[in-house]
Motif scaffolding. Structure first.
Motif, PDB file in Angstrom:
ATOM      1  N   ARG A 224       0.864  -1.184   0.000  1.00 19.19           N
ATOM      2  CA  ARG A 224       0.000   0.000   0.000  1.00 19.19           C
ATOM      3  C   ARG A 224       0.900   1.234   0.000  1.00 19.19           C
ATOM      4  O   ARG A 224       1.601   1.512   0.967  1.00 19.19           O
ATOM      5  CB  ARG A 224      -0.922   0.013   1.216  1.00 19.19           C
ATOM      6  CG  ARG A 224      -1.946   1.146   1.175  1.00 19.19           C
ATOM      7  CD  ARG A 224      -2.917   1.059   2.318  1.00 19.19           C
ATOM      8  NE  ARG A 224      -2.230   1.124   3.591  1.00 19.19           N
ATOM      9  CZ  ARG A 224      -2.781   0.803   4.760  1.00 19.19           C
ATOM     10  NH1 ARG A 224      -4.003   0.346   4.785  1.00 19.19           N
ATOM     11  NH2 ARG A 224      -2.102   0.903   5.876  1.00 19.19           N
ATOM     12  N   PHE A 227      -2.119   6.677   0.539  1.00 20.77           N
ATOM     13  CA  PHE A 227      -3.314   6.698   1.380  1.00 20.77           C
ATOM     14  C   PHE A 227      -3.375   7.987   2.190  1.00 20.77           C
ATOM     15  O   PHE A 227      -2.374   8.687   2.372  1.00 20.77           O
ATOM     16  CB  PHE A 227      -3.374   5.476   2.313  1.00 20.77           C
ATOM     17  CG  PHE A 227      -2.220   5.359   3.289  1.00 20.77           C
ATOM     18  CD1 PHE A 227      -2.250   5.981   4.525  1.00 20.77           C
ATOM     19  CD2 PHE A 227      -1.102   4.604   2.964  1.00 20.77           C
ATOM     20  CE1 PHE A 227      -1.203   5.848   5.416  1.00 20.77           C
ATOM     21  CE2 PHE A 227      -0.043   4.466   3.847  1.00 20.77           C
ATOM     22  CZ  PHE A 227      -0.093   5.095   5.084  1.00 20.77           C
ATOM     23  N   ALA A 343      -7.357   5.631  -1.076  1.00 19.01           N
ATOM     24  CA  ALA A 343      -7.445   4.778   0.118  1.00 19.01           C
ATOM     25  C   ALA A 343      -7.424   5.641   1.369  1.00 19.01           C
ATOM     26  O   ALA A 343      -6.735   6.661   1.427  1.00 19.01           O
ATOM     27  CB  ALA A 343      -6.292   3.779   0.151  1.00 19.01           C
ATOM     28  N   VAL A 373     -12.977   6.562  -3.898  1.00 20.77           N
ATOM     29  CA  VAL A 373     -12.598   5.756  -2.736  1.00 20.77           C
ATOM     30  C   VAL A 373     -13.669   4.690  -2.538  1.00 20.77           C
ATOM     31  O   VAL A 373     -14.792   4.997  -2.126  1.00 20.77           O
ATOM     32  CB  VAL A 373     -12.457   6.607  -1.455  1.00 20.77           C
ATOM     33  CG1 VAL A 373     -12.020   5.723  -0.286  1.00 20.77           C
ATOM     34  CG2 VAL A 373     -11.470   7.752  -1.655  1.00 20.77           C
ATOM     35  N   GLU A 376     -13.971  -0.997   0.103  1.00 24.63           N
ATOM     36  CA  GLU A 376     -12.914  -1.934   0.494  1.00 24.63           C
ATOM     37  C   GLU A 376     -11.577  -1.241   0.702  1.00 24.63           C
ATOM     38  O   GLU A 376     -10.639  -1.835   1.249  1.00 24.63           O
ATOM     39  CB  GLU A 376     -12.761  -3.035  -0.558  1.00 24.63           C
ATOM     40  CG  GLU A 376     -12.382  -2.558  -1.957  1.00 24.63           C
ATOM     41  CD  GLU A 376     -13.599  -2.286  -2.828  1.00 24.63           C
ATOM     42  OE1 GLU A 376     -13.459  -2.378  -4.065  1.00 24.63           O
ATOM     43  OE2 GLU A 376     -14.688  -1.992  -2.282  1.00 24.63           O
ATOM     44  N   HIS A 377     -11.478   0.021   0.302  1.00 23.61           N
ATOM     45  CA  HIS A 377     -10.242   0.782   0.501  1.00 23.61           C
ATOM     46  C   HIS A 377     -10.330   1.712   1.702  1.00 23.61           C
ATOM     47  O   HIS A 377      -9.483   2.588   1.881  1.00 23.61           O
ATOM     48  CB  HIS A 377      -9.896   1.574  -0.755  1.00 23.61           C
ATOM     49  CG  HIS A 377      -9.573   0.698  -1.926  1.00 23.61           C
ATOM     50  ND1 HIS A 377      -9.811   1.072  -3.231  1.00 23.61           N
ATOM     51  CD2 HIS A 377      -9.048  -0.558  -1.989  1.00 23.61           C
ATOM     52  CE1 HIS A 377      -9.445   0.109  -4.046  1.00 23.61           C
ATOM     53  NE2 HIS A 377      -8.988  -0.894  -3.311  1.00 23.61           N
ATOM     54  N   THR A 379      -9.972   1.352   5.517  1.00 22.86           N
ATOM     55  CA  THR A 379      -9.468   0.352   6.458  1.00 22.86           C
ATOM     56  C   THR A 379      -9.157   0.971   7.817  1.00 22.86           C
ATOM     57  O   THR A 379      -9.055   2.198   7.956  1.00 22.86           O
ATOM     58  CB  THR A 379      -8.198  -0.318   5.911  1.00 22.86           C
ATOM     59  OG1 THR A 379      -7.207   0.676   5.657  1.00 22.86           O
ATOM     60  CG2 THR A 379      -8.486  -1.066   4.614  1.00 22.86           C
TER      61      THR A 379
END
Length: 409
Positions: A224, A227, A343, A373, A376-377, A379
Motif C-alpha cells: 500500500r 493513502f 485509500a 474511494v 474496500e479501501h 481500512t
C-alpha cells in the motif's frame, strides 16, 4: 525495516576534497543494506560488498566503524550464498533503541522500540493538557520518559534518541509548535533537551498525524503506497502518504483534513475557522451530540459510554456518529479529488467507531466523490493506540540509517 528494493551503489572513493562526504555516503549505504535486509536474514561483509559495489576492504572498514558505535552487532555464521568459509552475519543491534513520545489533549505517552521497530516498553497516561502551559506538560512527560527509559534499560536496551509528536503544526528545526489549537499553544518553543538530556541523537519534533501515518506505512499491509491517514482524537488530523513517502507540502503543513470546511454555516472551530470537520467529528463534538457529558469523565470512560450507547441503538448516539461519518466523507472526498488518493486509513476514535461510522462514511464518499474511494479501501489502522509515538520513533531510526555518522565521535 525490511525492504528488498535495491539501492544504487555509490563510488568507493572520490576527489580528496570530498572524501568525508564519500565516507558518510558509504556508511549510510552499508547501514541501509543491513537495515533493509528481510527479517531473519543476516548479511555478511562479502554479501554487502557484492550488492553495493564497494570493495571488501571498504565494507570491512565501514562495518568496523558501525560496530564501534554500537548500532550493529555480529551474529553467528551465514553460509548462504557464499563459497568457502561462511562469513559472520550482521544485524541492527537489539540492545540499542529510540524513544517515541506524544503529547495530546488528554494524555501523554512514551515508548521505546529497538532499531528494528520492535516495541520494548510503552506507557500511556491520562492527563488534561488543554489550556496548560508547555512547561508543566513537558515536566510530566519528562518524568514518564525517565520511567520508560529505565524500564527499557532493565530489558537491556539503551536509548539513543527520540521523537515527540504533538497535535498541531510544528517547525521541527526550531522545536516550535506553531499552532496547536486544542492545547491552546501558539508559537511555543519547546525545550526538548529537558525530556531526556544527553541523548546522542537528541529529540525531534513531529506532527502527531504525520507520525501516525508513518507508523501505518511501516507497520500496515505491504504494497500500500498511497493513502490518507485520518487521526481521530479530541481534534482531527491527517497524514498524506504518496508513493510510500510522507507528503507534507512546501511548508510541511499539508494534510490538515480536520480543518477542511464541511459546513460553512457550522460552529466556530478552535483554529479560528468555521464549520471545520473537527467541529462535527472530533471526540468532544461527537460526545456532545450524543448527549454524553465528557466533563468529569476520562477519555476512555466517555468513549466506553458512547460505544455502549451505540451497541444499545440509542438514537442520539447513532445520529451523532452518522453525522460524523457523513462529514468525514465530505472532507475525504475533497482531499481525494485534489490529490487523487484512493485509500483511507482510520485511526484513533474513527477506528473504534468504525462499525457504526462506516455506512455513512461510505455513502458520503459515493455521493461526493463517486469512483474515487471504494468501501474496500477504507481500512482501520494497523497500529491501535500509540501510533504517533511509534511513527516518531521510527522516523528517528530512519534518520539514523540515513546518517549513521551522527553517532561517531
Amino acid at each position: 525495516m525490511a525492504n528488498t528494493a535495491p539501492a544504487p551503489a555509490l563510488p568507493d572513493a572520490g576527489s580528496p576534497g570530498n572524501m568525508g562526504d564519500v565516507r558518510r555516503s558509504n556508511l549510510a549505504l552499508v547501514m541501509g543494506r543491513i537495515a533493509q535486509a528481510p527479517s531473519g536474514s543476516h548479511l555478511t561483509r562479502a554479501q554487502i560488498a557484492a550488492s553495493t559495489g564497494l570493495t571488501k576492504a571498504s565494507v570491512s572498514s565501514i562495518v568496523l566503524d558501525l560496530l564501534e558505535t554500537g548500532i550493529l552487532r555480529e551474529i553467528g555464521l551465514n553460509p548462504q550464498g557464499e563459497r568457502g568459509r561462511p562469513g559472520v552475519g550482521l544485524e541492527l543491534n537489539p540492545a540499542r533503541g529510540v524513544m517515541g513520545m506524544e503529547i495530546n489533549v488528554d494524555y501523554i505517552a512514551a515508548g521505546v522500540t529497538d532499531l528494528s521497530g520492535a516495541v520494548v516498553v510503552q506507557e500511556i497516561r491520562e492527563r488534561d493538557n488543554r489550556g496548560s502551559e508547555s512547561a508543566p506538560v513537558l515536566a510530566a512527560l519528562a518524568a514518564l520518559a525517565v520511567e520508560v527509559r529505565t524500564a527499557a534499560l532493565g530489558k537491556g536496551v539503551e536509548v539513543l534518541g527520540g521523537g515527540l509528536a504533538v497535535p498541531g503544526l510544528v517547525d521541527a528545526g526550531s522545536a516550535t509548535v506553531l499552532a496547536a489549537p486544542n492545547l491552546g499553544w501558539l508559537d511555543v518553543e519547546l525545550d526538548l533537551d529537558r525530556l531526556l538530556p544527553g541523548l546522542p541523537l537528541g529529540i525531534t519534533l513531529f506532527n502527531e498525524a504525520n507520525a501516525a501515518a508513518l507508523a501505518e506505512l511501516a507497520r500496515g499491509p505491504a504494497g500500500r503506497h498511497d493513502f490518507l491517514y485520518v487521526s481521530g482524537e479530541v481534534g482531527v488530523g491527517g497524514g498524506l502518504v504518496i508513493r510510500s513517502e510522507l507528503f507534507t507540502g512546501p511548508e510541511g503543513h499539508a494534510g490538515e483534513v480536520g480543518h477542511v470546511v464541511v459546513d460553512p454555516a457550522g460552529s466556530r472551530c478552535s483554529c479560528g475557522g468555521t464549520g471545520c470537520l473537527e467541529t462535527v467529528a472530533g471526540q468532544d463534538a461527537i460526545f456532545a451530540a450524543a448527549g454524553i457529558a465528557g466533563k468529569g469523565k476520562s477519555r476512555l470512560e466517555s468513549m466506553s459510554a458512547l460505544v455502549a450507547a451505540l451497541a444499545e441503538d440509542q438514537p442520539g448516539a447513532l445520529r451523532a456518529v452518522e453525522r460524523a461519518g457523513t462529514s468525514l466523507g465530505v472532507a475525504v472526498a475533497s482531499t481525494a479529488r485534489v490529490l487523487n488518493i484512493g485509500a483511507v486509513v482510520l485511526g484513533g476514535h474513527f477506528a473504534v467507531l468504525e462499525r457504526w461510522l462506516r455506512p455513512s462514511l461510505a455513502e458520503s464518499l459515493a455521493r461526493y466523490a463517486p469512483g474515487k474511494v471504494f468501501p474496500e479501501h477504507i481500512t482501520i489502522a494497523a497500529v491501535e493506540e500509540g501510533g504517533a509515538l511509534l511513527g516518531a520513533a521510527g522516523s528517528v531510526v530512519r534518520s539514523l540509517v540515513e546518517a549513521p555518522h551522527r553517532l561517531q565521535h
